[in-house]
Every structure is written in structure tokens, then in C-alpha cells.
Design a protein around this motif. Structure first.
Motif, PDB file in Angstrom:
ATOM      1  N   GLY A  24     -52.073 -30.057 -39.231  1.00  0.00           N
ATOM      2  CA  GLY A  24     -50.802 -29.358 -39.335  1.00  0.00           C
ATOM      3  C   GLY A  24     -49.593 -30.269 -39.217  1.00  0.00           C
ATOM      4  N   CYS A  25     -49.792 -31.526 -38.830  1.00  0.00           N
ATOM      5  CA  CYS A  25     -48.685 -32.456 -38.671  1.00  0.00           C
ATOM      6  C   CYS A  25     -48.433 -33.192 -39.971  1.00  0.00           C
ATOM      7  CB  CYS A  25     -48.999 -33.480 -37.577  1.00  0.00           C
ATOM      8  SG  CYS A  25     -49.129 -32.754 -35.944  1.00  0.00           S
ATOM      9  N   SER A  26     -47.180 -33.423 -40.245  1.00  0.00           N
ATOM     10  CA  SER A  26     -46.806 -34.227 -41.392  1.00  0.00           C
ATOM     11  C   SER A  26     -45.616 -35.067 -40.984  1.00  0.00           C
ATOM     12  CB  SER A  26     -46.449 -33.328 -42.577  1.00  0.00           C
ATOM     13  OG  SER A  26     -45.233 -32.661 -42.315  1.00  0.00           O
ATOM     14  N   PRO A  27     -45.241 -36.070 -41.770  1.00  0.00           N
ATOM     15  CA  PRO A  27     -44.084 -36.863 -41.411  1.00  0.00           C
ATOM     16  C   PRO A  27     -42.829 -36.019 -41.213  1.00  0.00           C
ATOM     17  CG  PRO A  27     -45.299 -37.937 -43.164  1.00  0.00           C
ATOM     18  CD  PRO A  27     -45.932 -36.605 -42.935  1.00  0.00           C
ATOM     19  N   ALA A  28     -42.687 -34.965 -42.000  1.00  0.00           N
ATOM     20  CA  ALA A  28     -41.509 -34.111 -41.857  1.00  0.00           C
ATOM     21  C   ALA A  28     -41.513 -33.386 -40.515  1.00  0.00           C
ATOM     22  CB  ALA A  28     -41.438 -33.112 -42.997  1.00  0.00           C
ATOM     23  N   ASP A  29     -42.706 -33.061 -39.998  1.00  0.00           N
ATOM     24  CA  ASP A  29     -42.780 -32.363 -38.717  1.00  0.00           C
ATOM     25  C   ASP A  29     -42.273 -33.230 -37.576  1.00  0.00           C
ATOM     26  OD1 ASP A  29     -45.934 -30.758 -39.489  1.00  0.00           O
ATOM     27  OD2 ASP A  29     -43.895 -30.120 -39.912  1.00  0.00           O
ATOM     28  N   GLY A  30     -42.402 -34.542 -37.692  1.00  0.00           N
ATOM     29  CA  GLY A  30     -42.027 -35.437 -36.623  1.00  0.00           C
ATOM     30  C   GLY A  30     -40.572 -35.873 -36.680  1.00  0.00           C
ATOM     31  N   ARG A  31     -39.792 -35.366 -37.612  1.00  0.00           N
ATOM     32  CA  ARG A  31     -38.398 -35.776 -37.741  1.00  0.00           C
ATOM     33  C   ARG A  31     -37.566 -35.242 -36.592  1.00  0.00           C
ATOM     34  NH1 ARG A  31     -36.134 -35.542 -43.659  1.00  0.00           N
ATOM     35  NH2 ARG A  31     -34.622 -36.853 -42.643  1.00  0.00           N
ATOM     36  N   ALA A  32     -36.522 -35.963 -36.292  1.00  0.00           N
ATOM     37  CA  ALA A  32     -35.597 -35.541 -35.252  1.00  0.00           C
ATOM     38  C   ALA A  32     -34.816 -34.322 -35.735  1.00  0.00           C
ATOM     39  CB  ALA A  32     -34.638 -36.684 -34.940  1.00  0.00           C
ATOM     40  N   SER A  33     -34.302 -33.587 -34.794  1.00  0.00           N
ATOM     41  CA  SER A  33     -33.439 -32.474 -35.143  1.00  0.00           C
ATOM     42  C   SER A  33     -32.136 -32.628 -34.371  1.00  0.00           C
ATOM     43  CB  SER A  33     -34.095 -31.131 -34.832  1.00  0.00           C
ATOM     44  OG  SER A  33     -34.283 -30.992 -33.453  1.00  0.00           O
ATOM     45  N   ALA A  34     -31.080 -32.092 -34.930  1.00  0.00           N
ATOM     46  CA  ALA A  34     -29.768 -32.139 -34.284  1.00  0.00           C
ATOM     47  C   ALA A  34     -28.986 -30.908 -34.698  1.00  0.00           C
ATOM     48  CB  ALA A  34     -29.010 -33.400 -34.704  1.00  0.00           C
ATOM     49  N   SER A  35     -28.320 -30.306 -33.726  1.00  0.00           N
ATOM     50  CA  SER A  35     -27.499 -29.151 -34.084  1.00  0.00           C
ATOM     51  C   SER A  35     -26.284 -29.648 -34.871  1.00  0.00           C
ATOM     52  CB  SER A  35     -27.079 -28.372 -32.840  1.00  0.00           C
ATOM     53  OG  SER A  35     -26.294 -29.176 -31.998  1.00  0.00           O
ATOM     54  N   VAL A  36     -25.949 -28.907 -35.890  1.00  0.00           N
ATOM     55  CA  VAL A  36     -24.862 -29.285 -36.789  1.00  0.00           C
ATOM     56  C   VAL A  36     -23.563 -28.678 -36.264  1.00  0.00           C
ATOM     57  CG1 VAL A  36     -23.985 -29.159 -39.147  1.00  0.00           C
ATOM     58  CG2 VAL A  36     -26.443 -29.409 -38.741  1.00  0.00           C
ATOM     59  N   PRO A  37     -22.552 -29.522 -36.010  1.00  0.00           N
ATOM     60  CA  PRO A  37     -21.258 -28.988 -35.570  1.00  0.00           C
ATOM     61  C   PRO A  37     -20.629 -28.122 -36.660  1.00  0.00           C
ATOM     62  CG  PRO A  37     -21.394 -31.361 -35.221  1.00  0.00           C
ATOM     63  CD  PRO A  37     -22.570 -30.970 -36.071  1.00  0.00           C
ATOM     64  N   SER A  38     -19.642 -27.336 -36.288  1.00  0.00           N
ATOM     65  CA  SER A  38     -18.948 -26.503 -37.278  1.00  0.00           C
ATOM     66  C   SER A  38     -17.439 -26.644 -37.096  1.00  0.00           C
ATOM     67  CB  SER A  38     -19.394 -25.048 -37.164  1.00  0.00           C
ATOM     68  OG  SER A  38     -19.233 -24.595 -35.840  1.00  0.00           O
ATOM     69  N   PRO A  39     -16.897 -27.809 -37.458  1.00  0.00           N
ATOM     70  CA  PRO A  39     -15.456 -28.030 -37.325  1.00  0.00           C
ATOM     71  C   PRO A  39     -14.679 -27.372 -38.450  1.00  0.00           C
ATOM     72  CG  PRO A  39     -16.474 -29.958 -38.306  1.00  0.00           C
ATOM     73  CD  PRO A  39     -17.590 -28.987 -37.974  1.00  0.00           C
ATOM     74  N   GLY A  40     -13.359 -27.439 -38.362  1.00  0.00           N
ATOM     75  CA  GLY A  40     -12.492 -26.928 -39.425  1.00  0.00           C
ATOM     76  C   GLY A  40     -12.561 -27.805 -40.662  1.00  0.00           C
ATOM     77  N   ALA A  41     -11.849 -27.382 -41.702  1.00  0.00           N
ATOM     78  CA  ALA A  41     -11.915 -28.043 -43.006  1.00  0.00           C
ATOM     79  C   ALA A  41     -11.455 -29.504 -42.959  1.00  0.00           C
ATOM     80  CB  ALA A  41     -11.083 -27.274 -44.026  1.00  0.00           C
ATOM     81  N   LYS A  42     -10.375 -29.797 -42.239  1.00  0.00           N
ATOM     82  CA  LYS A  42      -9.855 -31.167 -42.176  1.00  0.00           C
ATOM     83  C   LYS A  42     -10.876 -32.105 -41.536  1.00  0.00           C
ATOM     84  CE  LYS A  42      -6.271 -34.058 -40.174  1.00  0.00           C
ATOM     85  NZ  LYS A  42      -5.192 -34.145 -39.197  1.00  0.00           N
ATOM     86  N   VAL A  43     -11.424 -31.698 -40.418  1.00  0.00           N
ATOM     87  CA  VAL A  43     -12.403 -32.535 -39.719  1.00  0.00           C
ATOM     88  C   VAL A  43     -13.689 -32.642 -40.537  1.00  0.00           C
ATOM     89  CG1 VAL A  43     -13.849 -32.710 -37.639  1.00  0.00           C
ATOM     90  CG2 VAL A  43     -11.420 -32.148 -37.431  1.00  0.00           C
ATOM     91  N   THR A  44     -14.092 -31.576 -41.189  1.00  0.00           N
ATOM     92  CA  THR A  44     -15.284 -31.629 -42.043  1.00  0.00           C
ATOM     93  C   THR A  44     -15.109 -32.674 -43.138  1.00  0.00           C
ATOM     94  OG1 THR A  44     -15.876 -29.332 -41.585  1.00  0.00           O
ATOM     95  CG2 THR A  44     -16.771 -30.299 -43.602  1.00  0.00           C
TER      96      THR A  44
END
Length: 168
Positions: A24-44
Motif C-alpha cells: 500500500g506504500c508508494s513514493p507519493a504516500d511518503g511525501r511531506a504535507s503542509a497546510s496551505v496558507p490563505s492570504p489576500g490577493a496581494k500577498v498571494t
């Protein structure tokens, strides 16, 4: 009956469990995860510019972006180095103990023209957040490495893409 008499009956079940787990393991399963910020348009937009300017290698680690894929996050070496652009202002950034150098877990400092709030987390990782820039950029270093090389490698991209100023 003892466990040792019946251990042979358990071995096939254990082997099957291990095979299913490994299959059930694959290289994609072992990738890191990070929550994606949600800034305003200028900062994006600033963060998109940063994403384009980021180096392919940081402190000897190849770029390996976390999941989910986003122009607001980047990574090198799996979970070793994770960058998130457009995060909120860290509470310690306005803490007078930090400004006075009296907080052993948070220090202010500059590396190659980029100012950072440097914090040691309870789990031993280090979190660095840019200061004096129009967007907050957070970098987490999780594997105990000397983070100076990480910040030196990231400084040119931050200087190029995130202008000095006050983050909104």
C-alpha cells in the motif's frame, strides 16, 4: 497451551499483514504535507513570485514540494525543510521578551539581508519567520541540521520576491 506452540499459526497472518502494508506504500504516500496558507490577493501574488524564485536545492537537499501542491508551499528533502508563504504574524513577533532577547526559545536575527524570527519548537524543530517584509514566510527545519545554510540559500529568493515593508 503456550504461545510458542501456536506461533506458526500466527506467522502467515503476520506475513500477510506486512505484505499488505508494504504494497500500500508508494513514493507519493511518503511525501511531506503542509497546510496551505490563505492570504489576500496581494500577498498571494508575492508568494507566487517567491515560488518562481526559489532555488532547486537548499542546504544540499533537492526540491520536493509537500502535498497538497501549491505555489504557497515548497519543500526540500521531504520533511527536512518546509516553506510556507503568506502565513499570519507569529504571536512571538510582538512579544516584548523576544525584542529584548529574553526569550530563550525565540530570537530575532538577520541572515544575508533577511530578518527572521527564530523559534525552537517543543518537538526540537526550528521555525523561522521573515520580519520586515510585505509577506510573512515561514520555514521549518525538522531534522536537526544547522539551519544557517537553509537561510543563506533562501535569502536571495526572499529578497528578490518579497519587498521590505509591513506585511498585510
Amino acid at each position: 497451551m503456550s504461545f510458542f506452540r501456536h506461533r506458526h499459526a500466527l506467522l502467515p497472518a503476520l506475513a500477510a499483514t506486512v505484505l499488505v502494508t508494504v504494497a500500500g506504500c508508494s513514493p507519493a504516500d511518503g511525501r511531506a504535507s503542509a497546510s496551505v496558507p490563505s492570504p489576500g490577493a496581494k500577498v498571494t501574488e508575492l508568494c507566487r513570485n517567491l515560488d518562481e524564485a526559489l532555488p532547486a536545492t537548499v542546504d544540499g537537499e533537492d526540491r520536493d514540494d509537500p502535498e497538497p501542491a501549491s505555489e504557497l508551499t515548497a519543500g526540500w528533502g521531504g520533511v527536512a525543510i518546509i516553506l510556507r508563504c503568506g502565513v499570519g504574524q507569529p504571536p512571538k513577533m510582538i512579544d516584548p521578551k523576544v525584542a529584548n532577547g529574553n526569550d530563550p526559545d525565540a530570537l530575532a536575527g538577520g541572515v544575508d539581508g533577511v530578518d527572521w524570527l527564530m523559534e525552537q519548537q517543543d518537538d526540537g524543530t526550528h521555525r523561522f519567520t521573515t520580519a520586515g517584509r510585505e509577506a510573512y514566510v515561514e520555514v521549518r527545519v525538522t531534522d536537526g541540521r544547522d539551519s544557517t545554510g537553509v537561510l543563506i540559500d533562501l535569502a536571495p529568493a526572499v529578497k528578490e520576491a518579497i519587498p521590505e515593508g509591513i506585511a498585510s
